[in-house]
Write an enzyme that holds these catalytic residues in place. Structure first.
Site, PDB file in Angstrom:
ATOM      1  NE  ARG A  80     -42.107 -21.426 -22.708  1.00  0.00           N
ATOM      2  CZ  ARG A  80     -41.380 -22.446 -21.722  1.00  0.00           C
ATOM      3  NH1 ARG A  80     -41.347 -21.538 -20.489  1.00  0.00           N
ATOM      4  NH2 ARG A  80     -41.890 -23.076 -21.441  1.00  0.00           N
ATOM      5  CG  HIS A 105     -35.192 -23.340 -23.803  1.00  0.00           C
ATOM      6  ND1 HIS A 105     -34.658 -21.967 -22.597  1.00  0.00           N
ATOM      7  CD2 HIS A 105     -34.783 -23.791 -23.293  1.00  0.00           C
ATOM      8  CE1 HIS A 105     -34.798 -22.638 -22.128  1.00  0.00           C
ATOM      9  NE2 HIS A 105     -35.513 -24.313 -22.135  1.00  0.00           N
ATOM     10  CG  HIS A 179     -32.224 -26.910 -19.891  1.00  0.00           C
ATOM     11  ND1 HIS A 179     -33.258 -27.972 -19.934  1.00  0.00           N
ATOM     12  CD2 HIS A 179     -33.186 -26.191 -19.720  1.00  0.00           C
ATOM     13  CE1 HIS A 179     -34.208 -27.764 -19.369  1.00  0.00           C
ATOM     14  NE2 HIS A 179     -34.923 -26.320 -19.679  1.00  0.00           N
ATOM     15  CB  SER A 180     -27.458 -30.222 -15.697  1.00  0.00           C
ATOM     16  OG  SER A 180     -26.981 -30.382 -16.998  1.00  0.00           O
ATOM     17  CE1 TYR A 181     -36.678 -31.493 -17.484  1.00  0.00           C
ATOM     18  CE2 TYR A 181     -34.261 -31.237 -18.309  1.00  0.00           C
ATOM     19  CZ  TYR A 181     -35.013 -31.278 -18.080  1.00  0.00           C
ATOM     20  OH  TYR A 181     -36.247 -31.058 -19.246  1.00  0.00           O
ATOM     21  CG  ASP A 252     -40.738 -23.645 -16.878  1.00  0.00           C
ATOM     22  OD1 ASP A 252     -40.103 -23.242 -16.410  1.00  0.00           O
ATOM     23  OD2 ASP A 252     -41.761 -24.029 -17.423  1.00  0.00           O
ATOM     24  CD  GLU A 313     -34.091 -23.619 -17.158  1.00  0.00           C
ATOM     25  OE1 GLU A 313     -33.603 -22.939 -18.277  1.00  0.00           O
ATOM     26  OE2 GLU A 313     -34.558 -24.602 -16.589  1.00  0.00           O
TER      27      GLU A 313
END
Length: 351
Positions: A80, A105, A179-181, A252, A313
């Site tokens: 951000r 992003h 940004h893979s989960y 986060d 990330e």
């Protein structure tokens, strides 16, 4: 080792290519040239059962919006930017305010929405694809014409290596990530509460109620985020402290690596035995436990849900644009951008 490709044609859109890499051990990595989106990382558990360990949509159409940024390359700036503005050499630049008053992003048309040029290669012990694009000066409000290359490499050691490279025509800002989960259980209908995490970090960036850094660092030992030793994520996925409350119950936050030990991050799923070691030359990482992931989207198996995956990330931090003491993201023509993150998958034999 082999590389396969599949054409993906969605009505009214350019043709995408799905790259499918497989090494000699049976591990495979699939990704699109649209957004550089990783759709599958298939690795074995302790019994040799291969499962996809990243969240991926059932239908490719979902990636057109992809509000959760599943698997995507993020840029020009990951994270951000406060008030969607920053200064370089005293000149103010405005970028898209796509999350309230702030920029997230790279904006709605960031690198996660770009169709990248792609070229594959095979070397001794590895195969891969290099994705490239040209971002014109002032695209999205960012100064400088930017040449970007992102290379995905799969090795026979069950490593996925992501190399990032960029050059700019004038001073600009840049920090790229993926940004893979991850859900190492291989069952996306479950949450990551029972995963364990170790972070070689002693502090993280404090956030305000709009998820913007306050400019202060917090000591991990005084919070539920003390992951210097391996511990379950369940201890952090709650609303017990102000920093958990502002992110909707979980993590986060940006964690600064101490730089002393490797790997920088170790993630485990004890039930399946799958492990993920992460090493990087980035100064830190945002750890995001999908607290605000839009729910109810159809995945390849199951549906998206809160705490259904964990993003790691690796990046520098855009808080440095408004506060001192954070890793810088300014890029100059004299010093090109080169960063690497290595994901090594393995197993533990005993539960």
């Amino acid at each position: 080792m082999n590389i396969k490709t599949e054409k993906i044609q969605l009505p009214g859109h350019e043709t995408w290519t799905l790259f499918q890499l497989e090494n000699d051990q049976g591990m495979s990595v699939h990704f699109l040239n649209f957004g550089g989106i990783i759709t599958n990382i298939s690795v074995p558990d302790r019994n040799g059962d291969y499962k996809n360990v990243v969240l991926s949509y059932k239908n490719f159409e979902e990636y057109l919006e992809n509000s959760g940024y599943l698997g995507a390359l993020i840029g020009r700036v990951a994270g951000r930017i406060k008030q969607a503005s920053f200064q370089i050499d005293g000149k103010e630049y405005k970028v898209e305010a796509n999350e309230g008053e702030h920029h997230l992003h790279g904006g709605s048309q960031g690198f996660h929405q770009r169709l990248w040029q792609a070229s594959s290669f095979e070397n001794d012990g590895e195969i891969g694809v290099t994705l490239s694009c040209l971002s014109p000066g002032m695209e999205g409000g960012y100064p400088g014409t930017l040449k970007v290359e992102v290379t995905y490499r799969l090795t026979n050691k069950n490593q996925l290596v992501i190399d990032y490279a960029a050059e700019t025509s004038q001073t600009t800002v840049l920090t790229l990530t993926n940004h893979s989960y991850f859900n190492l259980s291989g069952h996306p209908d479950t949450t990551v509460h029972h995963h364990t995490l170790r972070l070689n970090s002693a502090r993280f960036a404090e956030l305000d109620e709009e998820l913007i850094p306050t400019g202060e660092w917090l000591n991990l030992k005084e919070t539920p985020f003390g992951f210097q030793n391996q511990r379950k994520l369940s201890s952090s996925l709650s609303y017990e402290t102000p920093q958990q409350i502002v992110v909707n119950g979980g993590i986060d936050h940006y964690f600064l690596f101490d730089g002393y030990n490797k790997p920088d991050i170790l993630l485990k799923d004890e039930k399946s035995g799958r492990t993920l070691e992460i090493e990087t030359d980035q100064p830190g990482a945002v750890i995001y436990t999908s607290n605000n992931l839009p729910a109810g989207k159809d995945l390849a198996k199951g549906q998206t849900k809160k705490h259904g995956g964990i993003c790691i990330e690796t990046q520098s931090y855009p808080a440095s644009l408004h506060n001192s003491g954070f890793p810088e993201i300014v890029l100059t023509p004299e010093q090109p951008y080169h960063k690497r993150t290595l994901f090594k998958f393995g197993t533990e034999t005993t539960q």
